[in-house]
Design an enzyme around this catalytic site. Structure first.
Site, mmCIF file in Angstrom:
data_model
loop_
_atom_site.group_PDB
_atom_site.id
_atom_site.type_symbol
_atom_site.label_atom_id
_atom_site.label_comp_id
_atom_site.label_asym_id
_atom_site.label_seq_id
_atom_site.Cartn_x
_atom_site.Cartn_y
_atom_site.Cartn_z
ATOM 1 N N LYS A 74 0.851 -1.193 0.000
ATOM 2 C CA LYS A 74 0.000 0.000 0.000
ATOM 3 C C LYS A 74 0.883 1.239 0.000
ATOM 4 O O LYS A 74 1.874 1.293 0.755
ATOM 5 C CB LYS A 74 -0.903 -0.042 1.241
ATOM 6 N N SER A 149 -9.710 1.673 2.833
ATOM 7 C CA SER A 149 -8.864 2.431 1.943
ATOM 8 C C SER A 149 -7.824 1.595 1.193
ATOM 9 O O SER A 149 -7.276 2.065 0.196
ATOM 10 C CB SER A 149 -8.137 3.520 2.724
ATOM 11 N N SER A 173 -9.846 -0.690 7.035
ATOM 12 C CA SER A 173 -9.277 -0.579 5.682
ATOM 13 C C SER A 173 -8.551 -1.786 5.149
ATOM 14 O O SER A 173 -8.185 -1.804 3.979
ATOM 15 C CB SER A 173 -8.335 0.616 5.615
#
Ligand code: GLN
Length: 486
Positions: A74, A149, A173
């Site tokens: 990420k 997210s 997330s």
């Protein structure tokens, strides 16, 4: 192929690390133009790292535990000399001079970086639509969001664009996108995994964790990234158990709690509820005991989180002022004008909304009414869990009230978006470990996620229940064809 199978194939020389990497690179070239799960690709480095692994084997050396595993990270985890943007114009050109602890541990264990994945700007969101660099699409149906997210990481794992990935989870997330994309995702106990090099959103809630195609893959990644880190003072010192060893233990006699507040949500879809209840029955058929549990403050999680998380975010994001690092506006008349223009031009709408809410909640006149009150409710939520774990070993809930929603569905309604984390947020507020794994599919063929929440540092227990369920329910055999699913 699982991580364990890859290890075996590499060891016996069935396949080379470079061949594996080339396979993934090919698939990314073909598929990611439709999904946009990656922001930045690191193929040259991947090839050269793969050659190193192949040389190790040729020299007869023992391969490290994640040798040759192609991984996506990420883009809010700092990678030395590799742009790390947090999906924000603010950090568009930020090249970290240091490596986050979790990624450092992965490379030391032989894992191979394929690239950095898309996220909601500064990890604020539940759909990956707030990224400054465009949204990611759900591989099961590209008219839908992948969740957020960590949507890029979840989409990349589910479409075969990496073998495993890291995400971060402040309010859901990792688990919510795992559920929307039909993969496994785990948020560790607060402090189990170092946050050094994770770009901070809400420091008392943020945790880094793995995504994988199976519970055992997730256990292997967790093993490598867990453990004390002198660079993060909130990191726990407790020894790290052998997670993979626990997986095969039968769950007969384990007590699994069903939180009644979770199953009576007005927004909970019937199909999700039905599928999760079936999963609970399946666990009972394996000998687990199902127990109804009351967590009276569970539903206060959202309101509590949306005071605490923005408050911490407003403090953490104060550093982006166009001076120390980050975007600086090209036109200004004074220092304060420069700061305010830089922030106004570089932050997106959702980030600004959070900064405003947080600044308000922390202001002298309101700090008692909002921030301190929220901290008290946070304690009550934690106490509910403490009580629950007196009578059960693991708690079971749906991961998200619905399956993946359509792109743009919540564009004009931030509160509706916030509600998609109703069931994941309480574990963050209480600092507990939780995992999401697929338990079925809705009538549109979209994956449904099951959440298991464990007591502090009981990652082993949730992994064990998840693995036993995965192996015997064989949900993956029932999977319909997704648009970009392998
Ligand atoms: N969706 C939640 C939010 O918008 C959680 C995000 C996260 O876990 N990073 O804050």
């Amino acid at each position: 192929m699982s991580i364990a199978q890859l290890r075996k194939s590499l060891e016996i020389g069935d396949i080379s690390s470079l061949e594996i990497v080339e396979d993934y690179i090919n698939r990314i070239d073909q598929v990611d133009k439709h999904l946009h799960s990656y922001l930045n690709l690191t193929f040259e480095r991947a090839r050269s790292d793969a050659k190193k692994i192949d040389n190790l084997r040729l020299e007869g050396k023992k391969l490290p535990p994640l040798a040759g595993v192609p991984i996506a990270i990420k883009d809010n985890l700092c990678t030395k000399n590799i742009t790390t943007t947090c999906s924000s114009k603010m950090l568009q050109n930020f090249v970290p001079p240091y490596e986050s602890t979790v990624t450092h541990r992965l490379w030391k264990a032989g894992a191979i970086l394929l690239g950095k994945t898309n996220l909601d700007e500064f990890a604020m969101g539940s759909s990956t639509e707030t990224s400054a660099f465009g949204t990611t699409f759900n591989p099961w149906d590209i008219s839908r969001v992948p969740g957020g997210s960590s949507g890029g990481s979840a989409a990349a794992v589910s479409s075969g664009l990496c073998m495993a990935a890291l995400g971060s989870d402040t309010g859901g997330s990792i688990r919510q996108p795992a559920s929307f994309c039909g993969v496994v995702g785990l948020k560790p106990t607060y402090g189990r995994v170092s946050r050094w090099g994770l770009i901070a959103f809400a420091s008392s809630l943020d945790q880094v964790g793995p995504f994988g195609n199976s519970v055992s893959d997730v256990a292997e990644i967790l093993q490598v990234i867990s453990g004390n880190d002198p660079l993060d003072s909130t990191c726990l010192n407790n020894p790290v158990p052998n997670y993979s060893e626990q997986l095969s233990k039968p769950i007969a006699g384990m007590r699994i709690g069903l939180i009644s507040q979770c199953f009576n949500q007005p927004g909970l879809s019937d199909e999700v509820k039905h599928s999760v209840m079936q999963a609970a029955d399946h666990l009972a058929s394996l000998g687990a005991e199902l127990i109804d549990i009351e967590c009276p403050c569970f539903n206060d999680g959202i309101a509590t989180y949306y005071v605490i998380a923005p408050s911490e975010a407003s403090a953490n994001l104060a550093r982006y002022d166009g001076v120390k690092y980050g975007y600086r506006s090209g036109e200004y008349s004074s220092l304060s004008d420069m700061m305010s223009r830089s922030r106004s031009e570089a932050f997106g709408k959702e980030v600004k909304r959070r900064i405003l809410i947080g600044t308000y909640a922390l202001s002298a006149g309101y700090v008692d009414a909002y921030y301190k009150k929220a901290q008290k409710v946070r304690t009550l939520i934690r106490r509910d869990f403490d009580n629950a774990f007196k009578s059960v070993d693991v708690l079971l809930t749906p991961t998200s009230p619905t399956t993946a929603f359509k792109l743009g569905a919540h564009d004009n309604d931030p509160l509706a978006m916030y509600l998609s984390d109703l069931l994941t947020i309480p574990a963050n507020l209480a600092g507990l470990p939780a995992i999401s794994l697929p338990c079925g599919f809705d009538s549109s063929g979209l994956p449904i996620g099951l959440q298991l929440i464990g007591n502090v540092l009981e990652e082993s227990a949730i992994l064990q229940v998840a693995h036993q369920y995965e192996q015997s329910a064989e949900v993956s055999k029932k999977r319909p064809k997704g648009q970009f699913i392998q």
